[in-house]
Design an enzyme around this catalytic site. Structure first.
Site, PDB file in Angstrom:
ATOM      1  N   CYS B  87       0.840  -1.206   0.000  1.00  0.00           N
ATOM      2  CA  CYS B  87       0.000   0.000   0.000  1.00  0.00           C
ATOM      3  C   CYS B  87       0.872   1.252   0.000  1.00  0.00           C
ATOM      4  CB  CYS B  87      -0.974  -0.059   1.178  1.00  0.00           C
ATOM      5  SG  CYS B  87      -2.373   1.049   0.978  1.00  0.00           S
ATOM      6  N   HIS B 204      -3.649  -5.620   0.936  1.00  0.00           N
ATOM      7  CA  HIS B 204      -3.000  -5.842   2.235  1.00  0.00           C
ATOM      8  C   HIS B 204      -2.980  -7.327   2.606  1.00  0.00           C
ATOM      9  CE1 HIS B 204      -2.546  -1.708   3.830  1.00  0.00           C
ATOM     10  NE2 HIS B 204      -3.578  -1.433   3.053  1.00  0.00           N
ATOM     11  N   GLU B 206      -1.331  -8.693   4.927  1.00  0.00           N
ATOM     12  CA  GLU B 206      -1.246  -8.865   6.384  1.00  0.00           C
ATOM     13  C   GLU B 206      -2.632  -8.799   7.044  1.00  0.00           C
ATOM     14  OE1 GLU B 206      -0.757  -6.103   4.848  1.00  0.00           O
ATOM     15  OE2 GLU B 206      -1.209  -4.338   6.094  1.00  0.00           O
TER      16      GLU B 206
END
Lengths: 750, 241, 80
Positions: B87, B204, B206
């Site tokens: 990002c 993302h 994560e």
């Protein structure tokens, strides 16, 4: 030598929103006339917003204690023990007036303010929720407000990296001239590391850090305590501008400062800026503060002491450090690129003494500013129109003809429609804790390092509160708690944000007093303490008050995160059960508003006993793994709740076939009435008998009403004693389309 | 145990999330690197996390690329070290010239936070080797400036070198304009440098690497990195250009 | 000396903000408005007194930080 100050004329005093009696009291306290700086300081601290002068006598009635309460009202936020040595720290605040004047910055700084309240306590903020009220989307001005407020919340919260995990939005023209922006924030702190706003220890340094001080927001607190008129939009210069980047640095700096053994007390400079933070910290410790403005970091040249003391520039904090630890504090602030300066010392004389360039410019007992403001027991009485509101002749209202059409138009009415367009602009996943995202009964976040999760919801049906402030407030408590238990959480604490009209009107005060009584009774019965709160009066424009809106933010604990429950159907073949009793409860319903354009009648009756039994039962069946989904029945009634079970899942939509009996009910009451204490469950076929038996044993009405499956939404209603039945049979995709994109279409004009 | 460095710029806000994955989920050692540091020693990989470095003021990533640490990050990348930018981290890599191209505002002009479908176009990289080529992932995006742009020549060369590693697609794996959430050129969600050691991606991973959050489709990005770092690279098949 | 710097998206690069504003202008009845481009305007005070040197410095600022020349172009004015 005192600086030259203008003469205290009647006009000047009135411009500061102080009454003659209040001014007399100031002269009495000081033993002399105040100067202009002192007058300004009194005016903000004694404003309704800061002093709670109209509400305090009533707020005292609320239950604020309980075995889990670590910090009740009176500090920056409340704190509740969640075990594992941790506390949930939370509060909700309004930023209504600023958001009407400048929606983006008003909402953004609302988010900024509540975040500071949470991290000031030593808690890292992990979740935000917003409760918003706007007028109808058919007015361009309201569409502009919605877009501005939503981008403001997104702009600030996203940048801070605190997820906006939920909220609610209601549209009603009563809010056209006075929208509500209430922001709830929750953080996690170690129970033994909670920081308070106290200036203890004579001689300790008082340190300013954060952004520089400018002229923004001067008199924000008095603006929030004033009614609106057509000139209000010209008040724009007093609106503060938010800088979320600096606030993010401030957050990290604060948590680093708090991790060391450096601080005695800390408070953010919210409403009334340097004045409120200094006098409140001093007053809590029974001390005074000597403040020297010379070193206050400033953005503009030529600022007067009046402006410096009253500025509401954002992203600023005041801390009292341990003597000798100044250098370490300054080092940490500089690491985070923040302005920082020692601006004073704690004194033992109880006086807030302000100096600028060697001159004393204000000298006021801190306690008299912070705590000795006026208290009013304002007169209250019901409005003359109250009976007209509650008396509704239902026989004069025709029963629903086309149930399918009524269902679809309710689904796309903005209050009920999906808020997807809104929450997709909010980062609701950052910090990787969000287990239940926006769009279920409550948002759920896990607590890293534990097996626990917290559920959060914001609720208030202000129409119910208009029709019956006492019942409406009780219903708000019950619904918030029901949303939590449907998510598998036990309610453990509450914060409130009480939005009302002008308290100088007896009918507004009547609404307020009754709402407090209702909250008190419900919270006491459910044993849910109120640990923090905020009052926003004067929500009226051109003499028209908003509906009484006692917004609640409730927090629930899920001991084992894997017991988290969501509202949508999970599997085809599951059996659908309805808990609770459906009665002739059309009064105050969304259906009456949308279809009959009436906001009238008596709101549904609440039996706290039945409600509590339902909560206990829900927690039991969710925790023993008997249910697949659980959804509270509220706005729009049973048929809307069933539709939501089919279409609100993030990935898949499911059909359902439902069979209902009318008995003696009207058809519209059965489908769209808002009887309380009802929940829709779906359970695996093998579990049906067990859950039904268990419900009956617990004294809870429970009926099997259908099954999950297919791609159509079917409700069959058999003919009853007084009404004809109906057959609804719609493609689930059609329900979804009407519900999911309604707000987007309206806002884009497509 | 491997040592993963996560850089903290002022305004980073996914730094803890990346730390959590490598440390608590995957059991590696994580060093948090302050943006003012200039020496990076003993690291196996570097992550530039998401967030709003310098408030995204001026342009996303434009100021962060001048942080003192970026010199060391460039040096690390030049020596072949693995660098993952997620990002805002991707945006910084673009501004720093470690990856080609630039980011524009999302076509909708809004910040968008939602799950999207993304296709692994090249599973022969150090960041994607644990996936099958063509595998479709469900993964969240959360950004206002993810509309990737580069000039036609660079695009053609990236296409030829299989540098376009991740693309937005339908849940069935079709790369269509409707499946493109932000207007990104060629549905680009993530690209790798020609040397294959620097990956930038807007989604993302994560945020979808733990079953408790309901989705762990992103976990293999991190597992691929660990696998590659441990030298246990599986037999890699390059996708024909 | 003061530099006034304008940064806009290059011609040919889609400017969604510009398009949105163009659409809004049109719906407000400004039918003659077209090709709206949105950009940034910056003011920088410079110590430098020499105009040629100042210009070189501003150019460098733009190339290095203020504009991303992959997608943006810039122009500037220098005033006393």
């Amino acid at each position: 030598m005192r600086p030259i100050s203008p003469l205290m004329t009647k006009d000047l005093i009135a411009q500061h929103n102080l009454t003659d009696d209040e001014y007399k009291k100031i002269v009495e306290i000081l033993g002399r006339e105040p100067n202009i700086t002192e007058l300004g300081m009194f005016s903000v601290m004694w404003s309704e917003h800061c002093s709670y002068k109209s509400s305090r006598v009533h707020l005292k009635k609320l239950p604020t204690t309980g075995p889990r309460v670590v910090q009740g009202p009176g500090e920056n936020a409340g704190a509740v023990d969640i075990g594992d040595g941790l506390c949930a720290v939370f509060k909700m605040e309004s930023h209504n007036h600023p958001s009407f004047i400048e929606p983006y910055q008003g909402a953004a700084t609302g988010v900024g303010g509540i975040l500071r309240d949470i991290f000031t306590m030593g808690a890292r903020p992990i979740a935000l929720l917003d409760a918003l009220r706007f007028g109808g989307l058919d007015h361009a001005k309201n569409r502009h407000l919605v877009k501005g407020v939503v981008s403001g919340i997104a702009g600030y919260g996203n940048c801070m990296g605190v997820p906006t995990v939920g909220g609610e939005i209601v549209f009603n023209d009563i809010y056209s001239q006075n929208p509500l922006v209430n922001v709830f924030c929750l953080g996690i702190a170690h129970k033994d590391k909670i920081f308070l706003g106290t200036a203890a220890g004579v001689g300790n340094p008082v340190i300013y850090f954060g952004s520089k001080t400018g002229r923004d927001g001067i008199h924000g607190a008095t603006m929030a305590s004033d009614s609106f008129d057509d000139q209000s939009e010209q008040k724009r210069p007093t609106v503060q501008v938010g800088d979320p980047f600096t606030e993010k640095l401030l957050l990290e700096a604060c948590l680093e400062l708090m991790a060391g053994d450096l601080l005695v007390g800390i408070q953010d400079m919210g409403a009334a800026g340097l004045t409120s933070s200094s006098c409140e910290m001093a007053s809590r410790a029974g001390n005074g503060i000597d403040l020297d403005l010379t070193d206050v970091p400033r953005r503009e040249p030529g600022m007067t002491p009046y402006e410096l003391m009253l500025s509401e520039s954002q992203e600023r904090m005041l801390m009292v450090a341990q003597a000798g630890k100044e250098e370490e504090c300054i080092r940490i602030c500089k690491k985070w690129d923040l302005d920082v300066a020692v601006v004073g010392r704690v004194t033992g004389d109880g006086i807030l003494r302000v100096k600028d360039q060697g001159q004393v410019v204000a000298e006021i007992p801190a306690k008299s500013l912070a705590d000795d403001g006026p208290r009013y027991e304002r007169p209250y009485s019901p409005p003359g129109y109250q009976d007209m509101l509650t008396n509704l002749n239902y026989d004069a209202l025709p029963d629903v003809k086309d149930a399918s059409a009524a269902l679809l138009s309710l689904l796309e009415s903005p209050t009920i429609a999906s808020k997807r367009w809104v929450y997709e602009q909010y980062d609701h996943m950052v910090r990787t804790n969000t287990m239940v995202r926006p769009g279920s009964d409550a948002a759920v976040v896990r607590i890293k390092g534990t097996n626990k999760a917290l559920a959060m919801t914001v609720d208030c049906n202000s129409r119910y509160c208009l029709l019956h402030p006492y019942e409406g407030a009780r219903l708000a408590v019950a619904e918030a708690a029901r949303n939590l238990v449907c998510s598998g959480a036990e309610p453990i604490g509450l914060t409130d944000c009480l939005n009302f009209g002008n308290p100088e009107r007896p009918e507004v005060m009547w609404q307020f007093v009754l709402a407090i009584e209702g909250m008190k009774d419900a919270c006491e019965y459910f044993k849910i303490p109120i640990v923090s709160g905020n009052v926003s009066f004067y929500n009226e424009t051109n003499g028209l008050s908003i509906y009484p809106t006692p917004m609640l933010g409730m927090v629930g604990l899920i001991e084992s995160a894997d017991k988290t429950m969501t509202q949508w159907f999970k599997q085809n073949g599951d059996v659908i059960l309805l808990l609770g009793k459906t009665k002739e409860d059309l009064g105050g319903s969304e259906y009456l508003k949308v279809h009959h354009h009436r906001e009238q009648g008596s709101p549904p009756l609440l039996s706290v006993e039945a409600e509590k039994m339902l909560h206990d039962f829900m927690l039991k069946v969710i925790h023993d793994g008997s249910v697949q989904s659980a959804h509270d029945c509220s706005d729009g009634g049973l048929s809307i709740a069933l539709a939501e079970c089919c279409i609100s899942a993030p990935d898949t939509r499911r059909g359902a076939v439902i069979k209902l009996g009318l008995d003696t009910l009207r058809l519209d009451a059965l489908l769209f009435g808002e009887s309380q204490s009802r929940v829709i469950l779906s359970v695996k076929p093998g579990m049906v008998d067990r859950v039904l038996n268990s419900a009956w044993d617990s004294g809870i009405p429970a009926t099997k009403i259908g099954a999950v499956g297919g791609d159509r939404f079917v409700i069959d209603v058999e003919e009853g004693q007084w009404s004809e039945g109906c057959h609804i049979d719609l493609p689930v995709d059609q329900l979804y389309d009407r519900w999911a994109f309604s707000i987007e279409r309206t806002l884009n004009g497509t | 145990m491997l040592k993963i460095g996560v850089v903290i710029f002022p305004g980073s806000n996914c730094d803890h999330d990346c730390q959590h994955i490598f440390k608590n989920v995957l059991g590696q050692y994580v060093e948090m690197i302050w943006h003012k540091e200039t020496l990076l020693a003993g690291l196996d990989a570097i992550v530039l996390p998401g967030g709003f470095s310098y408030g995204d003021y001026l342009r996303t990533g434009a100021i962060a690329r001048f942080s003192p640490v970026m010199g060391a990050v460039k040096g690390f990348a030049k020596k072949g070290g693995l660098v993952l930018g997620i990002c805002n981290g991707f945006q910084i890599l673009l501004e720093a010239g470690l990856l080609p191209g630039a980011m524009l505002r999302n076509k909708s002009l809004h910040f968008i936070c939602k799950d999207v479908s993304m296709k692994v176009e090249n599973a022969a990289t150090s960041f994607t080797s644990a996936y099958e080529s063509g595998q479709v992932l469900k993964i969240p995006i959360a950004h206002a400036d993810g509309n990737y742009y580069t000039d036609p020549v660079t695009l053609a060369s990236m296409q030829a070198n299989a540098q376009i590693v991740l693309r937005y697609c339908t849940p069935e794996g079709k790369v269509t304009p409707d499946a493109n959430p932000n207007g990104s050129l060629d549905n680009i969600a993530g690209i790798i440098n020609a040397e294959g050691n620097v990956l930038g991606m807007m989604p993302h991973p994560e945020r979808c690497a733990e079953a408790v959050l309901g989705n762990d489709d992103g976990k293999q990005i991190f597992l691929s990195m660990l696998e590659s770092l441990k030298g246990n690279k599986k037999q890699l098949k390059m996708i024909p250009a | 000396m003061k530099a006034k710097i304008y940064v806009t998206l290059k011609q040919g690069i889609l400017d969604p903000q510009g398009k949105a504003i163009e659409h809004a202008l049109d719906s407000l009845g400004f039918k003659n408005a077209g090709n709206v481009r949105v950009g940034k305007y910056m003011e920088v005070d410079l110590e430098e007194k020499d105009k040629v040197k100042a210009e070189a410095e501003v150019k460098q600022m733009c190339e290095k930080l203020l504009a991303n020349t992959i997608v943006e172009e810039y122009r500037y004015e220098l005033t006393a």
